[in-house]
Scaffold this motif. Structure first.
Motif, short mmCIF file in Angstrom:
data_model
loop_
_atom_site.label_atom_id
_atom_site.label_comp_id
_atom_site.label_asym_id
_atom_site.label_seq_id
_atom_site.Cartn_x
_atom_site.Cartn_y
_atom_site.Cartn_z
N ILE A 196 90.61 32.22 79.48
CA ILE A 196 90.71 33.17 80.59
C ILE A 196 89.76 32.81 81.72
CG2 ILE A 196 90.44 35.59 81.27
CD1 ILE A 196 91.38 36.39 78.50
N PHE A 197 88.57 32.30 81.38
CA PHE A 197 87.66 31.96 82.48
C PHE A 197 87.59 30.48 82.78
CE2 PHE A 197 85.03 32.53 78.70
CZ PHE A 197 84.27 31.38 78.67
N THR A 198 87.96 29.60 81.83
CA THR A 198 87.99 28.18 82.16
C THR A 198 89.25 27.83 82.96
OG1 THR A 198 88.97 27.67 80.00
CG2 THR A 198 86.59 27.45 80.21
N HIS A 199 90.29 28.64 82.82
CA HIS A 199 91.52 28.46 83.62
C HIS A 199 91.80 29.76 84.39
CE1 HIS A 199 91.94 25.48 80.32
NE2 HIS A 199 92.35 24.72 81.32
N PHE A 200 90.79 30.20 85.10
CA PHE A 200 90.84 31.49 85.79
C PHE A 200 92.04 31.59 86.72
CE2 PHE A 200 89.44 34.70 88.84
CZ PHE A 200 88.85 35.64 88.02
N ASN A 201 92.37 30.48 87.38
CA ASN A 201 93.46 30.50 88.36
C ASN A 201 94.82 30.77 87.73
OD1 ASN A 201 93.12 27.93 87.11
ND2 ASN A 201 94.48 27.02 88.64
N LYS A 202 94.96 30.55 86.43
CA LYS A 202 96.23 30.82 85.76
C LYS A 202 96.40 32.31 85.45
CE LYS A 202 96.66 26.29 83.53
NZ LYS A 202 96.77 25.57 82.23
N TYR A 203 95.30 33.03 85.45
CA TYR A 203 95.33 34.44 85.08
C TYR A 203 95.20 35.37 86.28
CZ TYR A 203 94.81 32.86 80.26
OH TYR A 203 95.02 32.25 79.04
N PHE A 204 94.56 34.89 87.35
CA PHE A 204 94.36 35.71 88.54
C PHE A 204 94.68 34.88 89.78
CE2 PHE A 204 91.39 37.39 85.38
CZ PHE A 204 91.72 38.73 85.38
N GLU A 205 95.47 35.45 90.67
CA GLU A 205 95.85 34.75 91.90
C GLU A 205 94.83 35.02 93.01
OE1 GLU A 205 100.62 34.56 91.88
OE2 GLU A 205 99.80 36.57 92.18
N PHE A 206 94.83 34.15 94.01
CA PHE A 206 94.04 34.33 95.22
C PHE A 206 92.57 34.62 94.90
CE2 PHE A 206 98.31 36.29 95.93
CZ PHE A 206 98.85 35.22 96.60
N TRP A 207 91.93 33.66 94.31
CA TRP A 207 90.55 33.87 93.89
C TRP A 207 89.62 32.87 94.58
CZ3 TRP A 207 87.83 30.17 90.85
CH2 TRP A 207 88.61 29.08 90.46
N GLU A 208 88.38 33.22 94.65
CA GLU A 208 87.34 32.37 95.23
C GLU A 208 86.15 32.32 94.28
OE1 GLU A 208 84.46 32.00 99.20
OE2 GLU A 208 85.90 33.66 99.01
#
Length: 418
Positions: free
Chosen positions: A134-146
């Motif tokens: 969930i946190f090593t591939h954060f972009n797969k779980y949450f969109e539009f992140w910085e």
């Protein structure tokens, strides 16, 4: 019974179903014996699960996982309106899949914004069912992140950052970042003290010496709780997991030895739990490495690491190599072992002659045999040498191991003369 309870908790926290277990079993294990064992276990677990759920209904109660999962479903199906527009999560590296689903459903329904803080170098709770992906591939779980790095630390000097960064980033799966210390206190050298002992009596003596010298704010850390009985009064004691949110002026890390239940620990969960656990990263001892990193970063002033002679953990060997290589660059280059080109030559007694040997022994067994400079004193321990000979050795041999030994002997003599 503990296995069944843990399996049940993981099963429900990951919102799984029985058919999914059979699918995962066939995917993970194709050997007949293991596949059969797991299928039998799944069949038994199915009966336990039904009995458990029926009892919850009979008592008109729900468990903690039901609270999370039911809330997630209610929000997803728009059965209730939540007012939350901003969600802040600390220690996000400990996230579970069921908690992720709850958060994601709130975000999707409310167009909420998420702010989370985590340090994947300190992810040490896989046994409590967090999901690494969930946190090593954060972009797969949450969109539009910085992503923004918080790279300042105030606890310890910069040298600790330099050393521990080299250690933790050996695992390339860790998110790389450069930390900067804003602790301007002059560091006590050496910051990391690796001390060896032969038996439990010597280990206890080392602890007493540390307590005698530093007296207050000392914490002893251990992988498990077995060693508590040898920790003297005056030294706090806790497992490394419990120490994660704490700090101390002086830290003593106990028993960093090669052994199944020491460090890195080789005690493994029952393979049945792979059916309900998240996938770990494939780097060997990855979580144990993160646990050592946590231990190395608890002290504000100095860390002592106790390890048994000839049985030291390979984590200690890695740390020694990092420390020695750095030291060699600024110290007498003539002391470098001519064989491995990395570690130093130190005085060593070898049979009937004095020798200089590589400090990386037994990995590097380079040795130079010479005639003993001490003649009649060559077999005497430092405690039996008079002050004249002790001072001669101190000035003659500058290696760190010998200097540490002489330092403790001089300290002992001063204390005895008080």
């Amino acid at each position: 019974m503990d296995l069944i309870f843990t399996f049940l908790w993981l099963f429900k926290s990951n919102s799984m179903w029985i058919d999914k277990l059979y699918e995962k079993n066939d995917l993970l294990f194709n050997k007949k014996k293991r596949n059969l064992r797991w299928k039998i276990f799944i069949k038994i677990f199915g009966k336990v699960l039904n009995y458990y759920e029926e009892n919850l209904k009979h008592l008109n109660v729900i468990d903690f996982n039901d609270m999370i999962n039911n809330s997630s479903k209610i929000i997803k199906n728009n059965e209730i309106q939540t007012p939350y527009k901003y969600i802040i999560i600390d220690e996000f590296q400990d996230i579970w899949i069921s908690r992720y689903k709850l958060i994601k459903n709130i975000i999707d329904r409310n167009n909420a914004e998420l702010f989370c803080v985590w340090d994947n170098w300190q992810s040490i709770y896989r046994f409590t069912w967090w999901d690494l992906n969930i946190f090593t591939h954060f972009n797969k779980y949450f969109e539009f992140w910085e992503q923004v790095f918080i790279n300042k630390t105030y606890r310890y000097p910069q040298k600790v950052n330099v050393v521990t960064h080299k250690f933790i980033t050996k695992n390339k799966a860790q998110i790389n970042k450069i930390l900067e210390s804003w602790n301007k206190d002059k560091p006590e050298e050496p910051i990391f003290n690796i001390l060896s002992y032969k038996n439990e009596s010597e280990k206890k003596e080392l602890l007493n010496k540390i307590l005698f010298k530093y007296k207050t704010d000392i914490t002893a850390l251990w992988r498990y709780t077995k060693d508590k009985n040898i920790v003297p009064n005056g030294i706090n004691f806790m497992t490394i997991h419990w120490s994660k949110w704490l700090e101390s002026d002086y830290i003593v890390i106990l028993n960093w030895n090669r052994w199944k239940s020491w460090f890195p620990s080789e005690i493994k969960d029952d393979s049945l739990l792979d059916l309900v656990l998240s996938e770990p990263d494939n780097y060997k001892y990855s979580e144990e490495r993160r646990l050592f990193y946590v231990a190395l970063t608890r002290a504000k002033k100095k860390t002592f690491i106790l390890t048994k002679e000839w049985s030291k953990s390979f984590f200690i060997e890695e740390l020694e190599e990092i420390l020695w290589i750095k030291a060699i660059k600024t110290e007498n280059i003539e002391n470098i072992c001519p064989r491995c080109k990395k570690w130093e030559l130190i005085p060593r007694e070898n049979f009937a002659k004095w020798a200089l040997g590589c400090n990386r022994y037994p990995k590097c067994n380079y040795t130079i045999k010479t005639i003993s400079p001490l003649k009649r004193h060559k077999w005497l321990p430092l405690s039996e040498l008079d002050d004249k000979w002790l001072n001669w050795i101190k000035n003659k041999f500058k290696d760190k191991v010998m200097q540490y030994s002489i330092y403790y002997e001089e300290e002992r003599r001063r204390n005895n003369n008080k």
